[in-house]
Design an enzyme around this catalytic site. Structure first.
Site, mmCIF file in Angstrom:
data_model
loop_
_atom_site.group_PDB
_atom_site.id
_atom_site.type_symbol
_atom_site.label_atom_id
_atom_site.label_comp_id
_atom_site.label_asym_id
_atom_site.label_seq_id
_atom_site.Cartn_x
_atom_site.Cartn_y
_atom_site.Cartn_z
ATOM 1 N N ASN A 14 20.797 -40.191 -68.211
ATOM 2 C CA ASN A 14 21.470 -39.931 -66.944
ATOM 3 C C ASN A 14 20.593 -40.431 -65.777
ATOM 4 O OD1 ASN A 14 22.207 -38.561 -64.522
ATOM 5 N ND2 ASN A 14 23.293 -37.004 -65.690
ATOM 6 N N GLY A 16 21.087 -40.363 -62.615
ATOM 7 C CA GLY A 16 21.005 -39.423 -61.497
ATOM 8 C C GLY A 16 19.856 -38.452 -61.697
ATOM 9 N N LYS A 17 19.721 -37.945 -62.913
ATOM 10 C CA LYS A 17 18.608 -37.033 -63.218
ATOM 11 C C LYS A 17 17.265 -37.738 -63.022
ATOM 12 C CE LYS A 17 20.454 -34.120 -66.948
ATOM 13 N NZ LYS A 17 20.170 -33.680 -68.334
ATOM 14 N N ASP A 70 17.926 -30.199 -69.986
ATOM 15 C CA ASP A 70 19.327 -29.881 -70.216
ATOM 16 C C ASP A 70 19.788 -29.027 -69.054
ATOM 17 O OD1 ASP A 70 21.500 -30.322 -72.238
ATOM 18 O OD2 ASP A 70 21.681 -28.163 -71.943
ATOM 19 N N PHE A 146 25.614 -36.432 -58.433
ATOM 20 C CA PHE A 146 26.401 -36.815 -59.608
ATOM 21 C C PHE A 146 27.116 -35.576 -60.134
ATOM 22 C CE2 PHE A 146 22.353 -35.430 -61.354
ATOM 23 C CZ PHE A 146 22.700 -34.741 -62.513
ATOM 24 N N GLY A 147 27.891 -35.777 -61.184
ATOM 25 C CA GLY A 147 28.533 -34.659 -61.874
ATOM 26 C C GLY A 147 29.374 -33.792 -60.942
ATOM 27 N N ASP A 149 28.532 -32.112 -58.368
ATOM 28 C CA ASP A 149 27.973 -31.923 -57.013
ATOM 29 C C ASP A 149 29.015 -31.818 -55.899
ATOM 30 O OD1 ASP A 149 25.329 -31.682 -57.701
ATOM 31 O OD2 ASP A 149 24.856 -33.798 -57.445
#
Ligand code: ITT
Length: 191
Positions: A14, A16-17, A70, A146-147, A149
């Protein structure tokens, strides 16, 4: 930023992470380097169990010290769903599907949880946790991050996490909290 810089491998697929990890770990003089993919991901009730298991398997597979993270979104009125299944829920339901599930619900309370697990090929994982509490907005706001958000409003904030700069997000986020705990430990403990 400290003068010396150390690197640590970060097994994630990912981006973004990865970008957020760079921002969060920079004040500790730690530079995360991407190792593509977490590898094995188990199903478990907590993000800590998932991160811990994946870090143990990946460190042994790649024969490297590394971190795995995670994370998940836990919505109170949905009994904590999607929680550890957030990645799957994001791909299948998408944000609009989550908003539909919450239509008519009295409470929109939710939190994000993050677990960062550090492991070497010859040790057991060490886990650092972080949480940010807030609520799910009625509609998407913002295009950053991302995700989930765009629909997450942290307590005390007037902006969704997607309306914040990455620096602002990392200052309050679950990932910021967990990664800063890892950073403080890593610079003082690991040789
Ligand atoms: P890796 O496992 O490769 O690190 P991933 O995206 O699959 O990447 P997770 O298994 O931790 O990561 O999935 C968590 C999901 O939860 C992620 O796909 C997002 O949908 C959501 N999520 C986690 N952290 C988030 C954040 O900071 N902002 C918004 N959504 C987030």
């Amino acid at each position: 930023m400290p003068a010396s810089s150390r690197s640590v491998r970060f097994a994630t697929g990912n981006n973004g992470k990865m970008e957020e990890a760079r921002i969060i770990l920079s004040p500790f003089g730690i530079r995360p380097v991407a190792l593509n993919g977490k590898g094995v991901e188990i199903q478990a009730d907590t993000v800590s169990e998932v991160a811990s298991y994946s870090a143990r398997v990946a460190s042994r597979k790649y024969k490297k010290a590394l971190i795995v993270e995670d994370a998940g979104l836990f919505v109170e009125s949905l009994g904590g769903f999607p929680g550890p299944f957030s990645s799957y829920a994001f791909k299948t339901l998408e944000i609009d599907g989550l908003l539909k599930l919450l239509k008519g619900e009295g409470s929109r309370r939710a939190h994000f949880a993050s677990a960062v697990a550090y492991c070497t090929p010859s040790s057991e994982p060490k886990v650092f946790e972080g949480v940010v509490r807030g609520r799910i907005l009625e509609a998407q706001a913002g295009s950053g991050g991302f995700g989930f958000d765009p629909v997450f409003l942290p307590d005390g904030s007037a902006k969704s996490m997607a309306q914040m700069t990455l620096e602002e997000k990392c200052a309050v986020s679950h990932r910021g909290r967990a990664m800063r705990k890892f950073g403080s430990w890593f610079v003082t403990t690991e040789p």
